[in-house]
Design an enzyme around this catalytic site. Sequence first.
Site, PDB file in Angstrom:
ATOM      1  N   GLU B 206       0.749  -1.326   0.014  1.00 15.19           N
ATOM      2  CA  GLU B 206      -0.197   0.019  -0.091  1.00 15.19           C
ATOM      3  C   GLU B 206       0.852   1.149   0.068  1.00 15.19           C
ATOM      4  O   GLU B 206       1.752   1.283   0.812  1.00 15.19           O
ATOM      5  CB  GLU B 206      -0.997   0.087   1.192  1.00 15.19           C
ATOM      6  CG  GLU B 206      -2.220  -0.691   0.844  1.00 15.19           C
ATOM      7  CD  GLU B 206      -3.079  -0.383   2.073  1.00 15.19           C
ATOM      8  OE1 GLU B 206      -4.294  -1.104   1.935  1.00 15.19           O
ATOM      9  OE2 GLU B 206      -3.330  -0.101   3.102  1.00 15.19           O
ATOM     10  N   SER B 384      -2.712   2.200   8.188  1.00 18.31           N
ATOM     11  CA  SER B 384      -1.956   1.496   9.172  1.00 18.31           C
ATOM     12  C   SER B 384      -1.703   2.323  10.348  1.00 18.31           C
ATOM     13  O   SER B 384      -1.935   3.392  10.375  1.00 18.31           O
ATOM     14  CB  SER B 384      -0.781   0.972   8.490  1.00 18.31           C
ATOM     15  OG  SER B 384      -1.000   0.440   7.459  1.00 18.31           O
ATOM     16  N   HIS B 403      -1.247  -7.289  15.973  1.00 16.80           N
ATOM     17  CA  HIS B 403      -0.634  -7.448  14.876  1.00 16.80           C
ATOM     18  C   HIS B 403      -1.500  -6.614  13.667  1.00 16.80           C
ATOM     19  O   HIS B 403      -1.021  -6.499  12.547  1.00 16.80           O
ATOM     20  CB  HIS B 403      -0.183  -8.722  14.566  1.00 16.80           C
ATOM     21  CG  HIS B 403      -1.108  -9.399  13.724  1.00 16.80           C
ATOM     22  ND1 HIS B 403      -2.276  -9.768  14.283  1.00 16.80           N
ATOM     23  CD2 HIS B 403      -1.040 -10.323  12.749  1.00 16.80           C
ATOM     24  CE1 HIS B 403      -2.882 -10.814  13.461  1.00 16.80           C
ATOM     25  NE2 HIS B 403      -2.506 -11.161  12.564  1.00 16.80           N
TER      26      HIS B 403
END
Lengths: 146, 480
Positions: B206, B384, B403
């Site tokens: 990404e 993220s 995670h």
Amino acid sequence: MKPFVRSGQPRYIVFDHTADLGLEIYGTDEQELFVNAAFALFDSMTDVSRVDVAAKRSFDIEGSDREDLFINFLREMLYMYNGEGFLVNAVTLDIMNSHRVTGMAFGEPYNPAKHRITIEIKAVTYHLLRVERTKKGWYGRIICDV
Amino acid sequence: MSDIRLEKLDDYRWRIPPVGGMRVPGLIYSSDSMLGFIGSDQSPQQVANVAHLPGILKYSMAMPDMHWGYGFPIGGVAAFDLDDGVISPGGVGYDINCGVRLMATRLFFDDIKDRLYDLVASLFQTIPTGVGSKGNLKLSVSEEKKVLRDGAQWAVDRGFGDTNDLAMTEDRGVMDGADPDVVSDRALERGKQQLGTLGSGNHFLEIEVVETIFDETAATALGLKLNQVVVVIHSGSRGLGYQICDDYLAHMVKKIDKLDFPLPDRQLACAYLDSNEGRQYLAAMACAANYAWANRQMLMHWTRETFERTLKKSPRDIGMRLIYDVCHNIAKIEEFFIDGKSRKVCVHRKGATRALPPGHPALPDRYRPVGQPVLIPGDMGTGSYVLVGTEKAFLETFGSTCHGAGRVMSRAQAKKASRGRSIAREMKDRNVIVMATGKGTLQEEIPEAYKDVDSVVDIVHKAGISKKVARLRAVGCIKG
């Protein structure tokens, strides 16, 4: 491994499991259960009717019990594609007992121009694994990591 | 939920009291609302199952992105004594060293926004993605064995990136003790064809933009600025890691009757760390970890080249620099304080990220004042998080944190929920350009299929086992 459906009883059904693919497989006897399980695996991955019988691979699999044998057999089938790029159309069995199965897988090498892989099955697992005799024949259950 | 009893310790921690054969309690990091997501999921039972294994220390733990896994839950963390404890391939997972790599650039969103489509299209063309994708290079077996021994160093030696990248990779991109001779021919065969490929499923590459900075000091140390363009790569050890896990699982299941303790689940098959089987699995696992680091190093190198080619800028102008690379499926021998003493233990992190505190000797100098960068990818097109490790994680969770977002919907449910929708179009409406090889991938990976990454990260932040540094917003994404 021609598709055959006994009245009301499919060769296998898919069941839902978080992030994974669950397969319930049926057979009138143990041999048919194994043959149908191989079919279920490849039928989930691709359109098996487009896989021609152009080559064959032999196999000789052992397991400590029926369930272990079942999973080791499916591991072998899966490796034919994941390791060797070989798609299976049909399976015949020679020797079959609770600890060993031998036979032949028929199919052809994966060809991206001809075959489409719809699901990448990465592994067959021990989770919820079952192989048992039922009133109607044999039943197997397996969860595949996809 | 299963019939496991959960005792609430505080707002973010639940304890599973040890009952039956459990050797230690369970400890789940979550929140009241997040626990509701677990529903009929068997993951609390799996946390309890792991607590049955010999040599387990302190707790069988799970992070807030916990969901059902094979044997161990995803999000599971468990540490074992080196003498009396075990190692379990199911406690690492099939995709050994699945992990995340974050790269900074000198570019800001305004520099690329008019070229974004071209950039995503070029990446999609350059980086092999998708089901059974094969790499651009064919390895001989002897060359492949070098990859397994040397990891990211192998890639750098062959011109994929430079040595600065190695310093910013967990373990410098190479795990000690890798022995290619304990890797099967089948695993080698699968690995030969796939080096330098992204894979399918939830793996992605990404282009993201720094949207929010929570901690200026840490962000500065990491080199993150508002509106800066960064790249996130999520990939692992491909078929090689799967085959190694499966080979050792089969091998350990075969010997299950010889173990001197009962196992609640065959998928938890394991071996004592101090045994031939245990040592061999660790040596094979290290090979897969090294393969994954070489893989992400190569993917990064091609990303660098693609940016230069597409934007017609020099490497210096683009300045693509590795911020950090973490693994989130791994078992490692690490040193912690337990009962006031420093002790080496084997930590399993299955869908969990190492989160070392400031000052830890394993950190590169640049990050030593702020702690280890922790990279948490969200669901497709969301973005993220960048966090840093804390002292509390070091003391409480064997230096571990969450995670990712964690799945809540099965793939089939996600496909059903996305029937009749154009997911690529929906993404475009959210200003994210998405390109995927597989027809079903976008449907299976819809954002609703995952837990909300903001909530997951909030829990680990408030529980103190890592600290928020920045949130990144996705603008372009390629998938398998």
